[in-house]
Design a protein around this motif. Structure first.
Motif, PDB file in Angstrom:
ATOM      1  N   ARG A   4       0.885  -1.116   0.028  1.00  0.00           N
ATOM      2  CA  ARG A   4       0.071   0.146   0.022  1.00  0.00           C
ATOM      3  C   ARG A   4       0.868   1.261   0.130  1.00  0.00           C
ATOM      4  N   GLU A   5       1.888   1.133   0.851  1.00  0.00           N
ATOM      5  CA  GLU A   5       3.052   2.270   0.735  1.00  0.00           C
ATOM      6  C   GLU A   5       3.428   2.545  -0.763  1.00  0.00           C
ATOM      7  N   SER A   6       3.713   1.661  -1.329  1.00  0.00           N
ATOM      8  CA  SER A   6       4.294   1.783  -2.736  1.00  0.00           C
ATOM      9  C   SER A   6       3.250   2.609  -3.589  1.00  0.00           C
ATOM     10  N   HIS A   7       1.858   1.882  -3.301  1.00  0.00           N
ATOM     11  CA  HIS A   7       0.979   2.393  -4.326  1.00  0.00           C
ATOM     12  C   HIS A   7       0.747   3.856  -3.888  1.00  0.00           C
ATOM     13  N   GLU A   8       0.696   4.290  -2.711  1.00  0.00           N
ATOM     14  CA  GLU A   8       0.763   5.517  -2.349  1.00  0.00           C
ATOM     15  C   GLU A   8       1.813   6.659  -2.832  1.00  0.00           C
ATOM     16  N   ARG A   9       2.965   5.973  -2.758  1.00  0.00           N
ATOM     17  CA  ARG A   9       4.299   6.694  -3.243  1.00  0.00           C
ATOM     18  C   ARG A   9       4.109   7.026  -4.752  1.00  0.00           C
ATOM     19  N   LEU A  10       3.627   6.076  -5.482  1.00  0.00           N
ATOM     20  CA  LEU A  10       3.508   6.280  -6.842  1.00  0.00           C
ATOM     21  C   LEU A  10       2.353   7.167  -7.307  1.00  0.00           C
ATOM     22  N   THR A  11       1.366   7.182  -6.481  1.00  0.00           N
ATOM     23  CA  THR A  11       0.179   8.199  -6.593  1.00  0.00           C
ATOM     24  C   THR A  11       0.759   9.504  -6.438  1.00  0.00           C
ATOM     25  N   ALA A  12       1.540   9.641  -5.513  1.00  0.00           N
ATOM     26  CA  ALA A  12       1.932  10.947  -5.197  1.00  0.00           C
ATOM     27  C   ALA A  12       2.941  11.539  -6.220  1.00  0.00           C
ATOM     28  N   LEU A  13       3.494  10.623  -6.791  1.00  0.00           N
ATOM     29  CA  LEU A  13       4.635  11.038  -7.937  1.00  0.00           C
ATOM     30  C   LEU A  13       3.942  11.426  -9.225  1.00  0.00           C
ATOM     31  N   THR A 203       0.723   0.435 -17.302  1.00  0.00           N
ATOM     32  CA  THR A 203      -0.310   1.264 -17.752  1.00  0.00           C
ATOM     33  C   THR A 203      -1.394   1.164 -16.669  1.00  0.00           C
ATOM     34  N   ASP A 204      -2.078   0.069 -16.457  1.00  0.00           N
ATOM     35  CA  ASP A 204      -3.072   0.011 -15.435  1.00  0.00           C
ATOM     36  C   ASP A 204      -2.938   0.813 -14.151  1.00  0.00           C
ATOM     37  N   VAL A 205      -1.485   0.717 -13.507  1.00  0.00           N
ATOM     38  CA  VAL A 205      -1.250   1.040 -12.447  1.00  0.00           C
ATOM     39  C   VAL A 205      -1.374   2.735 -12.276  1.00  0.00           C
ATOM     40  N   VAL A 206      -0.678   3.136 -13.381  1.00  0.00           N
ATOM     41  CA  VAL A 206      -0.612   4.703 -13.921  1.00  0.00           C
ATOM     42  C   VAL A 206      -2.185   5.236 -13.736  1.00  0.00           C
ATOM     43  N   LEU A 207      -2.774   4.715 -14.608  1.00  0.00           N
ATOM     44  CA  LEU A 207      -4.256   5.007 -15.047  1.00  0.00           C
ATOM     45  C   LEU A 207      -5.121   5.070 -13.496  1.00  0.00           C
ATOM     46  N   GLY A 208      -4.736   3.995 -12.733  1.00  0.00           N
ATOM     47  CA  GLY A 208      -5.407   3.885 -11.322  1.00  0.00           C
ATOM     48  C   GLY A 208      -4.924   5.040 -10.599  1.00  0.00           C
ATOM     49  N   GLY A 209      -3.602   5.356 -10.529  1.00  0.00           N
ATOM     50  CA  GLY A 209      -3.028   6.618  -9.759  1.00  0.00           C
ATOM     51  C   GLY A 209      -3.629   7.839 -10.127  1.00  0.00           C
ATOM     52  N   TRP A 210      -4.069   8.158 -11.581  1.00  0.00           N
ATOM     53  CA  TRP A 210      -4.481   9.342 -12.008  1.00  0.00           C
ATOM     54  C   TRP A 210      -6.111   9.307 -11.580  1.00  0.00           C
ATOM     55  N   LYS A 211      -6.583   8.448 -11.055  1.00  0.00           N
ATOM     56  CA  LYS A 211      -8.081   8.300 -11.011  1.00  0.00           C
ATOM     57  C   LYS A 211      -8.395   8.414  -9.425  1.00  0.00           C
ATOM     58  N   ARG A 212      -7.527   7.705  -8.776  1.00  0.00           N
ATOM     59  CA  ARG A 212      -7.366   7.656  -7.310  1.00  0.00           C
ATOM     60  C   ARG A 212      -7.464   9.312  -6.694  1.00  0.00           C
ATOM     61  N   PRO A 213      -8.575   9.499  -5.777  1.00  0.00           N
ATOM     62  CA  PRO A 213      -8.395  10.743  -4.832  1.00  0.00           C
ATOM     63  C   PRO A 213      -7.028  10.947  -4.150  1.00  0.00           C
ATOM     64  N   ARG A 214      -6.899  12.497  -4.095  1.00  0.00           N
ATOM     65  CA  ARG A 214      -5.446  12.532  -3.335  1.00  0.00           C
ATOM     66  C   ARG A 214      -5.649  13.355  -2.040  1.00  0.00           C
ATOM     67  N   ARG A 215      -4.895  13.012  -0.908  1.00  0.00           N
ATOM     68  CA  ARG A 215      -5.126  13.619   0.017  1.00  0.00           C
ATOM     69  C   ARG A 215      -4.586  15.119  -0.062  1.00  0.00           C
ATOM     70  N   GLN A 216      -5.227  15.872   0.808  1.00  0.00           N
ATOM     71  CA  GLN A 216      -4.924  17.435   0.598  1.00  0.00           C
ATOM     72  C   GLN A 216      -3.373  17.644   1.303  1.00  0.00           C
ATOM     73  N   GLY A 217      -2.681  18.349   0.331  1.00  0.00           N
ATOM     74  CA  GLY A 217      -1.117  18.446   0.920  1.00  0.00           C
ATOM     75  C   GLY A 217      -0.296  17.469   0.779  1.00  0.00           C
ATOM     76  N   ALA A 218      -0.868  16.319   0.084  1.00  0.00           N
ATOM     77  CA  ALA A 218       0.163  15.010   0.010  1.00  0.00           C
ATOM     78  C   ALA A 218       1.260  15.678  -1.020  1.00  0.00           C
ATOM     79  N   ALA A 219       2.588  15.080  -0.392  1.00  0.00           N
ATOM     80  CA  ALA A 219       3.908  15.634  -0.853  1.00  0.00           C
ATOM     81  C   ALA A 219       4.265  14.788  -1.773  1.00  0.00           C
ATOM     82  N   VAL A 220       4.995  15.381  -3.087  1.00  0.00           N
ATOM     83  CA  VAL A 220       5.643  14.500  -4.134  1.00  0.00           C
ATOM     84  C   VAL A 220       7.115  14.235  -3.585  1.00  0.00           C
TER      85      VAL A 220
END
Length: 223
Positions: A4-13, A203-220
């Motif tokens: 889950r941590e790696s998914h959250e990191r990629l979503t932030a990226l 590709t699917d992971v990137v697409l999922g990251g773009w669709k996933r809601p982001r936390r306010q103030g999440a750092a990259v």
């Protein structure tokens, strides 16, 4: 399975505000039906890479991610083009030439080019970044993460990734959205080379990251 941590990191990226999607040499004279390099074109289509690039471009348009298309072309008289490697000399003899203004240098279907996309054309070299407008445009866009897609895994893709990393960007490579020849070379190159310097995903992971809601103030966080 990724944590889950790696998914959250990629979503932030992949934050749309600081991410640019780059397509490399996805032009009709390279990956289209009348390609100068039919083996590469066949690999891009049969592997699903071209279709995945089109999916990523469509999603980028929908989510506000900037899309940039890097196109390689040449003048009919060859001026300004390289002649210092076997590859360039062989390309000059191909029956299909990537001449400026020709159909060959148009972005190939099924990829759709929107009005807000940037198209950067180069007359020289092996890299979409080195000596082109790509880097200053990325900086002006506030880019921190560059998603690299396209062809070929043999030359232009690793050049793009290395240059992006050297310039301070975080490179993300959806491994199923790049292609090279022979087909078995691409996964080996990704595993043994690109994985050392880029965040390799799908590709699917990137697409999922773009669709996933982001936390306010999440750092990259850079890789």
């Amino acid at each position: 399975m990724p944590s889950r941590e790696s998914h959250e990191r990629l979503t932030a990226l992949l934050d749309p505000a600081t991410t640019v999607l780059l397509t490399v040499e996805c032009q009709q004279g390279v990956v289209g039906p009348d390609s100068a390099l039919p083996e590469l074109a066949a690999a891009a289509r049969s592997s699903g890479a071209l279709a995945n690039i089109a999916r990523l471009v469509t999603a980028a348009h929908e989510t506000g991610v900037q899309v940039m298309h890097a196109v390689a072309e040449s003048r009919p008289d060859g001026r300004g083009g390289n002649r210092n490697a076997r590859l360039f000399r062989a390309a000059a003899r191909l029956p299909v030439q990537q001449h400026s203004g020709s159909t060959a240098v148009r972005v190939a279907p099924p990829i759709e080019v929107a009005d807000e996309d940037l198209v950067v054309r180069r007359l020289h070299g092996l890299s979409p970044l080195a000596g082109t407008d790509v880097d200053p445009l990325l900086r002006n866009l506030g880019c921190r993460t560059l998603v690299v897609t396209g062809v070929s895994a043999n030359i232009a893709i690793p050049n793009a990734v290395f240059d992006a990393v050297n310039l301070g960007y975080t490179a993300v490579v959806p491994a199923d959205a790049i292609a090279g020849v022979p087909a078995e070379y691409t996964p080996a190159m990704v595993r043994n080379t690109l994985a050392l310097v880029a965040t390799v995903t799908t590709t699917d992971v990137v697409l999922g990251g773009w669709k996933r809601p982001r936390r306010q103030g999440a750092a990259v966080t850079p890789a």
